[in-house]
Scaffold this motif. Structure first.
Motif, PDB file in Angstrom:
ATOM      1  N   PHE A  45      23.397  39.004  24.598  1.00 40.58           N
ATOM      2  CA  PHE A  45      24.060  38.047  23.714  1.00 40.58           C
ATOM      3  C   PHE A  45      25.476  37.798  24.220  1.00 40.58           C
ATOM      4  O   PHE A  45      26.243  38.736  24.441  1.00 40.58           O
ATOM      5  CB  PHE A  45      24.117  38.572  22.277  1.00 40.58           C
ATOM      6  N   ARG A  47      27.927  36.128  22.598  1.00 47.87           N
ATOM      7  CA  ARG A  47      28.928  36.167  21.534  1.00 47.87           C
ATOM      8  C   ARG A  47      28.956  37.533  20.859  1.00 47.87           C
ATOM      9  O   ARG A  47      27.911  38.126  20.577  1.00 47.87           O
ATOM     10  CB  ARG A  47      28.646  35.078  20.500  1.00 47.87           C
ATOM     11  N   ASP A  50      26.907  37.761  17.585  1.00 47.96           N
ATOM     12  CA  ASP A  50      25.461  37.906  17.740  1.00 47.96           C
ATOM     13  C   ASP A  50      25.085  39.338  18.122  1.00 47.96           C
ATOM     14  O   ASP A  50      24.074  39.874  17.653  1.00 47.96           O
ATOM     15  CB  ASP A  50      24.941  36.931  18.795  1.00 47.96           C
ATOM     16  N   ARG A  51      25.900  39.961  18.972  1.00 44.92           N
ATOM     17  CA  ARG A  51      25.640  41.359  19.336  1.00 44.92           C
ATOM     18  C   ARG A  51      25.781  42.262  18.120  1.00 44.92           C
ATOM     19  O   ARG A  51      24.975  43.175  17.914  1.00 44.92           O
ATOM     20  CB  ARG A  51      26.602  41.814  20.439  1.00 44.92           C
ATOM     21  N   ARG A  53      25.427  41.474  14.902  1.00 46.93           N
ATOM     22  CA  ARG A  53      24.322  41.275  13.958  1.00 46.93           C
ATOM     23  C   ARG A  53      23.056  41.989  14.428  1.00 46.93           C
ATOM     24  O   ARG A  53      22.398  42.692  13.650  1.00 46.93           O
ATOM     25  CB  ARG A  53      24.061  39.777  13.773  1.00 46.93           C
ATOM     26  N   PHE A  54      22.699  41.801  15.693  1.00 47.04           N
ATOM     27  CA  PHE A  54      21.473  42.426  16.191  1.00 47.04           C
ATOM     28  C   PHE A  54      21.589  43.947  16.196  1.00 47.04           C
ATOM     29  O   PHE A  54      20.715  44.657  15.683  1.00 47.04           O
ATOM     30  CB  PHE A  54      21.151  41.930  17.599  1.00 47.04           C
ATOM     31  N   SER A 103      22.148  36.494   8.730  1.00 47.76           N
ATOM     32  CA  SER A 103      22.797  35.193   8.854  1.00 47.76           C
ATOM     33  C   SER A 103      24.263  35.371   8.498  1.00 47.76           C
ATOM     34  O   SER A 103      24.590  36.084   7.542  1.00 47.76           O
ATOM     35  CB  SER A 103      22.143  34.177   7.913  1.00 47.76           C
TER      36      SER A 103
END
Length: 230
Positions: A45, A47, A50-51, A53-54, A103
């Motif tokens: 990822f 961003r 995004d890292r 969140r995952f 989200s």
């Protein structure tokens, strides 16, 4: 990362947890319970958000499942179906059902006791004010739903309420979401419960309800209760 149990009443055998992120700080500690493949995926990822969140969501999921499966978090044998629905491999018939969604700054994790729940799905979406309500409705909703959204006093709320309901149901069923959005009809009812309309006989015994989401978000839960045998 802050993980809290859902404060509102839920159907029997179901637990929901809410995860809140700080999207500006790398989730370094959370990486410790990820597999090497999961860490590699996180690194792809571009961003930070995004890292985070995952990594945070997968770490929280592994920690929640570990105690129920009876192993270390990194050892929970996670796998995914053809359409991406996650499940636990080699855990027998008592493996908990689970589903995740994230989200914006939040994630939701749903767990279902295999003794009472056979399938589960969950969805959360950040409600973006600048979306094209008409365009999304025409792509994702039935004719009836399009009319309800068009005539709603709060069209954005009507749109997202139906969207998360559909996603949660289709994730519980375990089929491709984009392909089947118009196969399921959602009709919001009393106490957040959804009435479901579906032409596929095997999909008619699912239930769904809206969840009280953080401000600016919409969320829904879907499940199929285990049929009692006599």
């Amino acid at each position: 990362m802050h993980l809290t149990p859902w404060p509102d009443p839920l159907p029997a055998g179901i637990e929901v947890y809410r995860l809140d992120f700080d999207l500006t700080i790398e989730a370094t500690a959370a990486r410790r319970v990820l597999t090497s493949d999961e860490r590699a995926k996180a690194d792809r990822f571009a961003r930070t958000a995004d890292r985070v969140r995952f990594t945070s969501t997968r770490s929280a999921l592994r920690n929640l499942l570990a105690g129920r499966v009876g192993c270390e978090p990194v050892e929970v044998p996670l796998a995914a179906s053809l359409h991406g629905k996650p499940f636990i491999e080699r855990a027998g018939g008592n493996a908990p059902q689970f589903n995740v969604s994230h989200s914006g700054s939040h994630a939701l994790i749903a767990l279902g006791d295999a003794r009472t729940v056979t399938e589960i799905g969950i969805d959360i979406e950040a409600c973006k004010a600048n979306v094209d309500v008409e365009a999304i409705s025409s792509l994702a909703f039935t004719t009836r739903e399009c009319g309800e959204v068009r005539n709603a006093a709060d069209r954005l709320h009507a749109l997202y309420t139906r969207w998360v309901g559909k996603e949660a149901v289709l994730k519980a069923i375990g089929v491709g979401v984009a392909k089947h959005l118009k196969t399921i009809g959602i009709r919001p009812g009393a106490n957040g419960q959804f009435a479901l309309e579906c032409a596929v006989p095997e999909w008619t015994n699912f239930q769904a309800a809206a969840l009280r989401a953080p401000i600016g978000y919409a969320a829904a839960l879907a499940w199929r209760a285990k049929e009692e045998t006599t």
